[in-house]
Design a protein around this motif. Structure first.
Motif, short mmCIF file in Angstrom:
data_model
loop_
_atom_site.label_atom_id
_atom_site.label_comp_id
_atom_site.label_asym_id
_atom_site.label_seq_id
_atom_site.Cartn_x
_atom_site.Cartn_y
_atom_site.Cartn_z
N GLU A 26 1.17 12.67 12.99
CA GLU A 26 1.01 11.29 13.46
C GLU A 26 -0.41 11.02 13.92
OE1 GLU A 26 5.05 9.49 15.15
OE2 GLU A 26 4.36 11.21 16.33
N SER A 27 -1.06 12.03 14.51
CA SER A 27 -2.43 11.83 15.02
C SER A 27 -3.41 11.52 13.90
CB SER A 27 -2.90 13.07 15.79
OG SER A 27 -3.19 14.15 14.90
N LEU A 28 -3.02 11.83 12.65
CA LEU A 28 -3.87 11.55 11.49
C LEU A 28 -3.52 10.21 10.84
CD1 LEU A 28 -3.76 15.11 9.84
CD2 LEU A 28 -5.60 14.16 11.24
N GLY A 29 -2.55 9.51 11.45
CA GLY A 29 -2.13 8.23 10.89
C GLY A 29 -1.24 8.36 9.68
N LEU A 30 -0.57 9.50 9.54
CA LEU A 30 0.29 9.77 8.38
C LEU A 30 1.77 9.68 8.76
CD1 LEU A 30 -1.60 12.92 7.04
CD2 LEU A 30 -1.90 10.55 6.29
N THR A 31 2.61 9.41 7.77
CA THR A 31 4.06 9.41 7.97
C THR A 31 4.56 10.85 7.92
OG1 THR A 31 4.31 7.23 6.96
CG2 THR A 31 6.27 8.61 7.08
N PRO A 32 5.24 11.33 8.98
CA PRO A 32 5.68 12.73 8.98
C PRO A 32 6.87 12.98 8.05
CG PRO A 32 5.64 11.79 11.21
CD PRO A 32 5.55 10.66 10.25
N MET B 214 0.84 -1.20 0.00
CA MET B 214 0.00 0.00 0.00
C MET B 214 0.88 1.25 0.00
SD MET B 214 -3.15 0.95 2.56
CE MET B 214 -2.15 1.47 3.94
N LYS B 215 0.51 2.23 -0.80
CA LYS B 215 1.28 3.46 -0.91
C LYS B 215 1.24 4.23 0.41
CE LYS B 215 1.67 7.63 -3.75
NZ LYS B 215 1.06 8.43 -4.84
N LYS B 216 2.42 4.69 0.84
CA LYS B 216 2.50 5.47 2.08
C LYS B 216 1.77 6.79 1.92
CE LYS B 216 6.59 4.16 4.72
NZ LYS B 216 7.91 4.63 5.21
N LYS B 217 1.16 7.22 3.02
CA LYS B 217 0.51 8.54 3.03
C LYS B 217 1.32 9.46 3.92
CE LYS B 217 -4.18 6.96 2.02
NZ LYS B 217 -5.60 6.99 2.44
N TYR B 218 1.60 10.66 3.42
CA TYR B 218 2.50 11.57 4.11
C TYR B 218 1.80 12.84 4.57
CZ TYR B 218 6.23 8.75 2.01
OH TYR B 218 7.07 7.72 1.64
N GLY B 219 2.34 13.41 5.64
CA GLY B 219 1.94 14.73 6.10
C GLY B 219 3.19 15.56 6.34
N LEU B 220 3.07 16.86 6.13
CA LEU B 220 4.20 17.78 6.22
C LEU B 220 4.17 18.53 7.54
CD1 LEU B 220 6.43 18.52 4.11
CD2 LEU B 220 4.95 20.41 3.39
N ALA B 221 5.29 18.56 8.27
CA ALA B 221 5.39 19.32 9.52
C ALA B 221 6.49 20.37 9.36
CB ALA B 221 5.70 18.40 10.69
N LEU B 222 6.15 21.65 9.54
CA LEU B 222 7.06 22.76 9.27
C LEU B 222 7.45 23.48 10.56
CD1 LEU B 222 5.21 24.23 6.15
CD2 LEU B 222 6.99 22.48 6.21
N GLU B 223 8.75 23.56 10.80
CA GLU B 223 9.29 24.21 11.99
C GLU B 223 9.15 25.73 11.90
OE1 GLU B 223 13.41 24.03 14.64
OE2 GLU B 223 13.51 23.61 12.50
N MET C 202 9.79 15.18 -6.77
CA MET C 202 10.09 13.75 -6.64
C MET C 202 8.85 12.89 -6.48
SD MET C 202 13.61 13.74 -4.37
CE MET C 202 13.09 14.96 -3.16
N GLY C 203 7.67 13.51 -6.61
CA GLY C 203 6.43 12.73 -6.63
C GLY C 203 5.70 12.61 -5.31
N PHE C 204 6.12 13.34 -4.28
CA PHE C 204 5.42 13.27 -2.99
C PHE C 204 4.07 13.98 -3.09
CE2 PHE C 204 9.48 11.99 -1.47
CZ PHE C 204 9.29 11.42 -0.22
N GLU C 205 3.11 13.41 -2.37
CA GLU C 205 1.80 14.05 -2.20
C GLU C 205 1.52 14.09 -0.70
OE1 GLU C 205 -1.01 11.79 -4.42
OE2 GLU C 205 -0.16 12.34 -6.37
N PHE C 206 0.88 15.17 -0.25
CA PHE C 206 0.66 15.35 1.19
C PHE C 206 -0.82 15.45 1.52
CE2 PHE C 206 4.93 16.94 0.30
CZ PHE C 206 5.66 16.17 1.20
N GLU C 207 -1.21 14.62 2.49
CA GLU C 207 -2.59 14.62 2.96
C GLU C 207 -2.85 15.78 3.92
OE1 GLU C 207 -4.94 11.86 2.43
OE2 GLU C 207 -3.53 11.23 0.86
N ALA C 208 -1.78 16.26 4.57
CA ALA C 208 -1.94 17.32 5.58
C ALA C 208 -0.64 18.10 5.69
CB ALA C 208 -2.30 16.72 6.94
#
Length: 373
Positions: free
Chosen positions: A191-197, A1-10, A29-35
């Protein structure tokens, strides 16, 4: 299953343009972000990303629309807060100075109100979150757009960036401060959304940093890149490039300290050294302690080169080659912001480019000794 990612900005003020460059590299590079979540300038950048207006954000950074709202001398009111201080202790110190700020909030308000559209953020497929400190209620707040009353989202983005140096103004009847005083890097929201940070920092790795999730992708500069308050379009443009290629470095496992080289193996690095140095060793055997070119390379050349290049005791053949090539690239004005094939550069180098200072001196000393016999 394709990983789902979220972006966290400092958070990080004027260093924030680095995040936009890193984001562009990730998208290429083809990343898509759910959050996307952010603190302070990270919240502002994140809001532009969530609303699909990255081009507008780039324009703000590179055309000096993000003008410096805070003068360095204004930061003198900031209290000294210990790194290990808990949140309530930190808040107590901040409350002492929060009404001493003299900088008008107008530039920040204009940036947010004129640049962002609440409807676009709320209607986006990319979930948006931010961090702020609610001084009135004495708590840090990690909020997604659904947690914020309609019509107040832009106010909360301002609240996430509210340094004590600004003149205190209540937002919707409450006082707020910069979310960095509570959570500088809100990856836990992802992480609370179940996404890879995917964490984009603006500061180099520090021994005081906490542990990040093992599955997180972390993009960060390797050296201090700018002052938090130095909003300059030329530096912003450089940081966008730096962020772009640092993202490439992490995901594509590029090598190099300042430059960006396609990865090579130890065997490939040794092959390059053999091509450029072994004939020289063979020709000058009498100048060395050993007769074998391999022993000259591994027992004389590599240790001295590693020492000259300050590589430490755990260096590899690749480490030595990359450091030598970077020195040559800098000397010859090779473009830094590009992905290079290391062989293309070594093929333009001569033997002298590979001979580091102490190795050359060692050869000179041996010649002197020989002549004095």
């Amino acid at each position: 299953m394709k990983k789902k990612y979220g972006l966290a900005l400092e958070g990080g003020g004027a260093k924030g343009s680095y995040q936009i460059g890193a984001y562009l590299g990730l998208i290429e590079m083809g990343f898509e972000f759910e959050a996307v979540t952010g603190t302070s300038i990270g919240a502002i950048n994140g809001a532009f990303i969530a609303s699909g207006e990255v081009d507008k954000c780039i324009n703000l950074w590179t055309n000096q629309s993000l003008k410096e709202p805070v003068r360095t001398e204004s930061m003198a009111i900031m209290p000294e807060i210990k790194e290990d201080a808990d949140f309530l202790t930190t808040l107590k110190e901040l409350v002492k100075v929060m009404h001493k700020g003299t900088i008008p909030l107008t530039p920040l308000k204009e940036l947010v109100y004129n640049g962002l559209d609440e409807k676009k953020i709320r209607n986006s497929k990319t979930k948006f979150g931010l961090v702020t400190v609610n001084v009135t209620d004495k708590r840090g707040e990690e909020l997604f757009e659904d947690d914020i009353p309609k019509g107040q989202l832009l106010d909360y983005i301002i609240a996430s960036s509210y340094l004590p140096v600004f003149k205190m103004e209540p937002l919707n009847g409450k006082y707020f401060l910069d979310g960095g005083f509570y959570n500088k890097i809100p990856y836990s929201m992802i992480e609370s959304l179940g996404l890879t940070p995917v964490i984009i920092r603006v500061n180099p790795k520090d021994y005081r940093d906490g542990k990040f999730p093992q599955n997180a992708i972390i993009i960060e500069p390797r050296e201090k890149v700018n002052s938090t308050l130095n909003f300059d379009s030329e530096k912003a443009d450089k940081l966008i490039n730096l962020g772009f290629y640092d993202a490439m470095r992490v995901v594509k496992k590029l090598i190099g300290k300042e430059y960006y080289f396609e990865p090579i193996t130890e065997h490939e690095a040794l092959t390059i050294f053999k091509k450029h140095l072994f004939k020289y060793f063979e020709k000058n055997k009498s100048d060395y302690k050993y007769s074998s070119t391999y022993r000259i390379f591994f027992e004389e050349y590599l240790p001295k080169a590693a020492s000259d290049l300050s590589l430490g005791s755990d260096y590899t053949v690749v480490d030595v080659l990359v450091s030598i090539v970077e020195e040559s690239a800098k000397k010859n004005g090779v473009e830094r912001f590009a992905v290079h094939n290391i062989t293309d550069i070594t093929d333009t180098m001569n033997v002298d480019d590979f001979l580091t200072t102490s190795f050359r001196q060692n050869v000179i000393n041996k010649i002197k000794e020989f002549r004095n016999l």
